[in-house]
Design an enzyme around this catalytic site. Structure first.
Site, short mmCIF file in Angstrom:
data_model
loop_
_atom_site.label_atom_id
_atom_site.label_comp_id
_atom_site.label_asym_id
_atom_site.label_seq_id
_atom_site.Cartn_x
_atom_site.Cartn_y
_atom_site.Cartn_z
N HIS A 67 0.84 -1.20 0.00
CA HIS A 67 0.00 0.00 0.00
C HIS A 67 0.87 1.25 0.00
O HIS A 67 0.67 2.18 -0.80
CB HIS A 67 -0.90 -0.05 1.24
N GLU A 68 1.87 1.30 0.90
CA GLU A 68 2.72 2.48 1.02
C GLU A 68 3.69 2.60 -0.16
O GLU A 68 3.99 3.71 -0.62
CB GLU A 68 3.50 2.44 2.33
#
Length: 376
Positions: A67-68
């Site tokens: 996600h990051e």
């Protein structure tokens, strides 16, 4: 959020882990292995439950990292510098330097994270469906189904329109696009984050007092974090507006007094501390900074050891120094300065020679002057 240790690089971005991530990892693994899996899928050995819980927790953190990383990759493609990614108690954060150039860039950077989490959830959901169709509805199915659900839930939570969540960034992009005012958009998103935080605290306390369990306290803790982070974002937005267009060289203290790394702490206290009335002195060698000594660092040395302790032993190391150039925008320096334990940046020329120092007091004065000038 500072990393306690580094894992390496992913897509060219340094990845670190804060010690607090161990808390969420332990809670997830223990909750699954000791409660959810045994209750839903009985008749397995404790070792099987433990392995399933640990595996699910590890895969969840890998998905959080993905996600990051997606934020970081899209940010780099949109012209921003990414200093690193840090996983911690409340998830992860991609440390971006600077601001998106337009609402479209903001939308792309913010939106890709929840999209990746949703795709991960869909991937594990498809695997769970395949396992169910083939009659494998046991512990493996439970772990995969949990991963599908938690990633979809993560995507939904992150798109809530409140800073500092990704949804807050999406809200900021929408308001920015509609009004043309980035600061106003940031304030709207931050205040939405404050409202969401209050609601989560209220809901969490109500659940806890109603006997639902300690999950309510976790909700309240998340709400408390959102309120603090939203307030900080609003302050940063207003500060960023005040400092827009101001360069590092405009606010720095030029040609600061320096000291030698071989000087003892006793000599520093006797001859420098009161003579120059500075709370921080750079250490230099051939005009280039090698460290930074502050009063707080010196205070930690016992009086009986000051005569035998050099400044090099207590100074901020060269690798940890925050360096800037006179022509750099002050707004670009602020995120790095806030991550520095000593709260100061050393200003250097193109060839690395020290030419100034920037302290929190310098920035505060710049904000006051800019605010006064804009109010005329």
């Amino acid at each position: 959020m500072r990393a306690s240790f580094r894992l390496g690089r992913v897509a060219g971005v340094p990845v670190g882990v804060n010690w607090s991530v161990l808390v969420i990892f332990a809670l997830i693994a223990w909750g699954l292995a000791a409660n959810q899996f045994p209750r839903s899928y009985p008749d397995h050995s404790p070792v099987a439950y433990a392995l399933a819980g640990l595996a699910a927790a590890v895969v969840f953190l890998v998905g959080l990292l993905a996600h990051e990383v997606s934020h970081a990759v899209v940010a780099k493609r949109n012209g921003l510098t990414v200093d690193g990614i840090t996983l911690w108690l409340f998830g992860g954060v991609a440390e971006l330097r600077g601001e998106p150039r337009d609402p479209g860039a903001e939308l792309r950077i913010a939106g890709v994270g929840p999209l990746v989490s949703l795709l991960i959830g869909a991937f594990f959901g498809a695997i769970a469906a395949l396992l169910a169709l083939t009659g494998q509805g046991g512990l493996l199915f439970g772990a995969v189904a949990w991963l599908a659900g938690i990633n979809v839930l993560l995507a939904i939570f992150n798109v809530l329109p409140a800073a500092p969540l990704d949804g807050g960034r999406l809200l900021r992009a929408a308001v920015w696009k509609a009004t043309g005012d980035r600061t106003r958009a940031s304030v709207v998103a931050a205040r939405a984050g404050w409202v969401l935080g209050v609601l989560l605290i209220g809901l969490g306390l109500w659940q806890f007092l109603s006997g639902v369990g300690f999950g309510g306290l976790w909700l309240a803790l998340i709400g408390w974090f959102l309120i603090g982070a939203a307030g900080m974002e609003e302050r940063q937005a207003r500060t960023g507006t005040a400092l827009r267009g101001i360069r590092v060289g405009d606010v720095m203290t030029p040609q600061p007094q320096t000291a030698s790394a071989e000087m003892t702490v006793a000599d520093f206290v006797d001859h420098y501390l009161f003579a120059y009335r500075h709370s921080a002195l750079p250490l230099t060698e051939d005009g280039r900074p090698t460290g930074l000594v502050t009063v707080d660092r010196v205070r930690g040395v016992p009086p009986e050891r000051r005569a035998s302790t050099t400044l090099a032993e207590v100074a901020c190391r060269a690798d940890d120094l925050v360096l800037a150039q006179p022509g750099e925008q002050l707004n670009d320096l602020l995120p790095r300065l806030s991550e520095c334990a000593d709260g100061r940046a050393l200003v250097v020329t193109d060839d690395g020679h020290l030419t100034g120092i920037v302290s929190p007091s310098d920035i505060s004065r710049a904000v006051q002057r800019s605010t006064l000038a804009r109010s005329r």
